[in-house]
Design an enzyme around this catalytic site. Structure first.
Site, short mmCIF file in Angstrom:
data_model
loop_
_atom_site.label_atom_id
_atom_site.label_comp_id
_atom_site.label_asym_id
_atom_site.label_seq_id
_atom_site.Cartn_x
_atom_site.Cartn_y
_atom_site.Cartn_z
N PHE A 139 -17.92 3.90 -6.07
CA PHE A 139 -17.80 4.90 -7.14
C PHE A 139 -18.25 4.29 -8.45
CE2 PHE A 139 -15.79 7.29 -10.55
CZ PHE A 139 -16.15 8.57 -10.22
N ASP A 224 -19.52 -3.67 -10.79
CA ASP A 224 -18.82 -2.59 -11.50
C ASP A 224 -17.34 -2.94 -11.49
OD1 ASP A 224 -17.43 -0.35 -12.24
OD2 ASP A 224 -18.65 1.06 -11.08
N LYS A 253 -12.24 1.53 -18.37
CA LYS A 253 -10.82 1.80 -18.14
C LYS A 253 -9.89 0.96 -19.04
CE LYS A 253 -10.93 4.50 -13.99
NZ LYS A 253 -12.18 4.50 -13.22
C1 LIG Z 1 -13.50 5.22 -13.19
C2 LIG Z 1 -14.67 4.47 -12.68
C3 LIG Z 1 -15.96 4.71 -13.19
C4 LIG Z 1 -16.27 5.81 -14.15
O1 LIG Z 1 -15.67 5.63 -15.40
P1 LIG Z 1 -15.63 6.87 -16.40
O2 LIG Z 1 -14.97 6.29 -17.63
O3 LIG Z 1 -14.84 7.95 -15.74
O4 LIG Z 1 -17.02 7.29 -16.65
C5 LIG Z 1 -16.99 3.90 -12.74
N1 LIG Z 1 -16.77 2.94 -11.85
C6 LIG Z 1 -15.55 2.68 -11.34
C7 LIG Z 1 -15.36 1.57 -10.37
C8 LIG Z 1 -14.46 3.46 -11.73
O5 LIG Z 1 -13.26 3.24 -11.20
#
Ligand SMILES: *Cc1c(COP(=O)(O)O)cnc(C)c1O
Length: 403
Positions: A139, A224, A253
């Protein structure tokens, strides 16, 4: 039909129907506690989806926000401002990185990372070097590029033609990755610990193998760490648990602990392909966001707090194990640090949402990661006794669920 009711306010009638909120409307928070509009108390094991690393309304963050809000909110990137530069220095001093780009969300940080990797591949090698290798259940956000790189096609289907040259292979399957990483590959992107996809940590051999493959074909390795970074797994960034350093890392986050801010980190070697005008953002690196993130960074980058993450995971696991003995609903515990998952046994697959709702009714907020994993992402400074109190409430919810 939405159960949500706030006297005098409407939901279904005014909100785009993309969420399915719990029938709880938080009005105030303090540490790992939340109170709803009716004054009911909840223990918060969700922490704004792994975002409020220091809980709600941390006094130091409040102080920073108030102080900065009296000085300067926003000027845009036609100026450099102190708080952005100080935050960049902190991130560089504490990671592999030599250059930083600030944005507002995880998706935007990943968008910047992917654009950078594409540009780097084309400018330094050849016009076909655009393939992005990504992983199933990964994700990376909801912009069209990042959601297409994400490994769940139900999130990217139905929006018309997708950005091309993106390949997905199973996570932790080095052989499958090796088979698709070639001279046309510009980047391999993954979460060292998958969050939304079910809380699966990468194996060390997988990360080491991907690093070697990337080096061989001159592709960039992108981590990520939007969810698994900023102390969530017990290290400032998860790559620090492994002996593997990425070329690009994204953070969001808990970077702002509830204030929207994100960063893309990279090395000089990669950064030098960029020039003024090639990428940008209006709010990214805004003084208010960066000031809060500076304070959050200092508080989270603390040896004692980070060591506590592993200890607190053990408290959660002990309580989950005792629930398991009594109710036999879990198959195993997954994730790393306080990115913790309890996988439901086959008969209970697809029941995660029901349990999350029942937990809220008992006064504890948890999340799910997919249909069959209960996800716990509390504030990293949650008190041990608050964990126990929340787990007492979860146990009552599970007792009701099993009736
Ligand atoms: C939450 C998340 C995102 C997206 O972040 P947003 O601030 O919602 O755009 C991307 N990568 C990972 C691993 C995430 O948990």
């Amino acid at each position: 039909m939405n159960l949500l009711t706030i006297p005098g306010l409407r939901y279904d009638e005014v909100m785009l129907p993309v969420y399915n909120p719990l029938p709880v409307t938080p009005a105030r928070g303090e540490g790992s506690y939340l109170w709803d509009e009716a004054g009911r108390e909840y223990i918060d094991f969700a922490a704004g989806i792994a975002t409020n690393g220091l809980g709600h309304c941390h006094p130091m963050l409040i102080r920073t926000l108030i102080e900065q809000s009296r000085k300067l909110w926003h000027v845009g990137n036609i100026f450099a401002t102190r708080s952005a530069l100080v935050l960049a220095e902190k991130m560089i001093a504490n990671t592999f990185a030599e250059k930083v780009f600030f944005a507002n969300s995880g998706a935007e940080a990943n968008e910047a990372a992917l654009k950078l990797a594409r540009y780097f591949g084309i400018a330094n090698f050849h016009s076909q070097k655009t393939k992005i290798v990504a992983f199933e259940k990964g994700f990376h956000g909801r912009t069209f590029f990042t959601v297409s790189v994400g490994g769940q096609s139900q999130y990217s289907d139905g929006f018309g033609p997708k950005p091309g040259d993106i390949v997905h292979v199973p996570f932790n399957d080095l052989k499958a990755a090796k088979a698709v990483i070639d001279d046309n590959t510009c980047a391999v992107i993954l979460e060292p610990v998958q969050g939304e996809g079910g809380l699966t940590p990468a194996t060390p051999a997988f990360l080491e193998g991907l690093r070697a493959c990337c080096d061989k074909v001159k592709a960039l390795l992108i981590f990520d760490e939007v969810q698994c970074g900023m102390g969530r797994t017990g290290a400032l960034y998860s790559y620090m648990h492994y002996n593997v350093v990425p070329d690009i890392l994204t953070s969001a986050k808990a970077l702002g602990c509830g204030f929207p801010v994100s960063a893309m980190l990279t090395t000089d070697r990669v950064a030098k392909v960029m020039k003024p005008g090639l990428h940008g953002t209006t709010h990214g690196g805004n003084p208010l966001a960066c000031a809060v993130a500076c304070t959050a960074f200092d508080l989270l980058n603390d040896a004692q707090l980070l060591a506590g993450v592993t200890e607190k995971r053990q408290i959660f696991i002990k309580r989950l194990e005792s629930m398991q003995k009594q109710y036999n609903i879990f198959s195993r515990f997954v994730g790393k640090g306080l990115l913790l998952g309890a996988k439901l046994r086959t008969p209970y697959h697809s029941q995660a949402t029901t349990i999350v709702k029942m937990a809220a009714q008992e006064g504890v907020i948890i999340l799910k990661a997919g249909p069959d994993v209960l996800r716990f992402t509390p504030a990293l400074n949650i008190a041990d006794k608050t964990i126990h109190l929340g787990m007492d409430r979860l146990e009552r919810a599970i007792d009701t669920f099993c009736q």
